[in-house]
Write an enzyme that holds these catalytic residues in place. Sequence first.
Site, PDB file in Angstrom:
ATOM      1  N   ARG A  97       0.833  -1.203   0.000  1.00 26.21           N
ATOM      2  CA  ARG A  97       0.000   0.000   0.000  1.00 26.21           C
ATOM      3  C   ARG A  97       0.868   1.253   0.000  1.00 26.21           C
ATOM      4  NH1 ARG A  97      -5.113   0.374   3.986  1.00 26.21           N
ATOM      5  NH2 ARG A  97      -3.777   1.013   5.692  1.00 26.21           N
ATOM      6  N   ARG A 150       0.146  -3.698  14.471  1.00 27.62           N
ATOM      7  CA  ARG A 150      -1.226  -3.225  14.250  1.00 27.62           C
ATOM      8  C   ARG A 150      -2.196  -4.394  14.143  1.00 27.62           C
ATOM      9  NH1 ARG A 150      -0.199  -0.153   9.172  1.00 27.62           N
ATOM     10  NH2 ARG A 150      -2.433   0.049   8.873  1.00 27.62           N
TER      11      ARG A 150
HETATM   12  P1  ADP Z   1      -5.469   1.121   9.561  1.00 27.26           P
HETATM   13  O1  ADP Z   1      -6.936   0.818   9.651  1.00 27.26           O
HETATM   14  O2  ADP Z   1      -4.917   0.905   8.227  1.00 27.26           O
HETATM   15  O3  ADP Z   1      -4.647   0.572  10.687  1.00 27.26           O
HETATM   16  P2  ADP Z   1      -5.961   3.879  10.312  1.00 27.26           P
HETATM   17  O4  ADP Z   1      -5.651   4.915   9.328  1.00 27.26           O
HETATM   18  O5  ADP Z   1      -7.379   3.581  10.615  1.00 27.26           O
HETATM   19  O6  ADP Z   1      -5.196   2.621   9.777  1.00 27.26           O
HETATM   20  O7  ADP Z   1      -5.227   4.193  11.696  1.00 27.26           O
HETATM   21  C1  ADP Z   1      -3.855   4.453  11.798  1.00 27.26           C
HETATM   22  C2  ADP Z   1      -3.453   4.595  13.259  1.00 27.26           C
HETATM   23  O8  ADP Z   1      -4.193   5.678  13.840  1.00 27.26           O
HETATM   24  C3  ADP Z   1      -3.779   3.399  14.132  1.00 27.26           C
HETATM   25  O9  ADP Z   1      -2.766   2.438  14.098  1.00 27.26           O
HETATM   26  C4  ADP Z   1      -3.892   4.062  15.509  1.00 27.26           C
HETATM   27  O10 ADP Z   1      -2.626   4.379  16.045  1.00 27.26           O
HETATM   28  C5  ADP Z   1      -4.559   5.377  15.185  1.00 27.26           C
HETATM   29  N1  ADP Z   1      -6.049   5.291  15.255  1.00 27.26           N
HETATM   30  C6  ADP Z   1      -6.925   5.464  14.231  1.00 27.26           C
HETATM   31  N2  ADP Z   1      -8.201   5.332  14.644  1.00 27.26           N
HETATM   32  C7  ADP Z   1      -8.136   5.051  15.972  1.00 27.26           C
HETATM   33  C8  ADP Z   1      -9.124   4.783  16.980  1.00 27.26           C
HETATM   34  N3  ADP Z   1     -10.437   4.770  16.709  1.00 27.26           N
HETATM   35  N4  ADP Z   1      -8.671   4.527  18.240  1.00 27.26           N
HETATM   36  C9  ADP Z   1      -7.365   4.539  18.546  1.00 27.26           C
HETATM   37  N5  ADP Z   1      -6.394   4.771  17.651  1.00 27.26           N
HETATM   38  C10 ADP Z   1      -6.765   5.032  16.369  1.00 27.26           C
END
Ligand code: ADP
Length: 215
Positions: free
Chosen positions: A127, A173
């Site tokens: 990605r 993650r």
């Molecule tokens: P992906 O779904 O590809 O892991 P995101 O863009 O949704 O990526 O999130 C990237 C990072 O942002 C996460 O690994 C976390 O650190 C943080 N994050 C995003 N949304 C949340 C949430 N709802 N609660 C806690 N951390 C979040």
Amino acid sequence: MRLILLGAPGAGKGTVAKLLTAIDGSVQISTGDILRGAVKAGTALGKKADAFMKAGDLVPDDLIMGIMEERLQEADCASGFLLDGFPRTIPQAEALDALLTRLNIQLDFVVSLDVPHEVILDRLTTRRTCSNSACQEIYNVKSKPTKVEGVCDKCGSPVIQRDDETEAAISKRLDTYNEKTAPLADFYAKLGNLLNINTTSSEVVVAAITEKLGR
Ligand code: ADP
């Protein structure tokens, strides 16, 4: 429509959300995009979130709930919203439930995207994301390359591999997802409003959602 999209990183929540917004003008709300924008802009929120994100850890629930409380009250949410990457923990889901009650908003249902682990790993390592925080278009070196290598088709900014898309951060993650977020599918199934979808095709996902919405 007012939906929650659940699924591991790389399951296709963002892609599906973009396809759905084109149907009825509902807005995609990605907490990840909001956080990356804040980190890039160097805001107080961004400074607090940065280290958690780089390590592939979740940002604390109270920061996330602060973001969402404001975001859900913005005018564009009146035409519907797709929550992408939120809620991510049971406490966030409980706090969201209380928040929606307070704002007098009713969700349609919760969608859970089930994609095999190997597909997820392959998608995340290939990605690429536009570095312009106002764009954040997603590409894939195998399945959706940019027209000019390393340059965003939409806005011309450099396209990069995210800081949390190293192999170590990806595996962190996915562990975090399995431990903290995967239980949400059960949480919503028990409430009787979960639609489980088992496919790697975003078009099939969208068709299943619109069918259940009765459109
Ligand atoms: P992906 O779904 O590809 O892991 P995101 O863009 O949704 O990526 O999130 C990237 C990072 O942002 C996460 O690994 C976390 O650190 C943080 N994050 C995003 N949304 C949340 C949430 N709802 N609660 C806690 N951390 C979040």
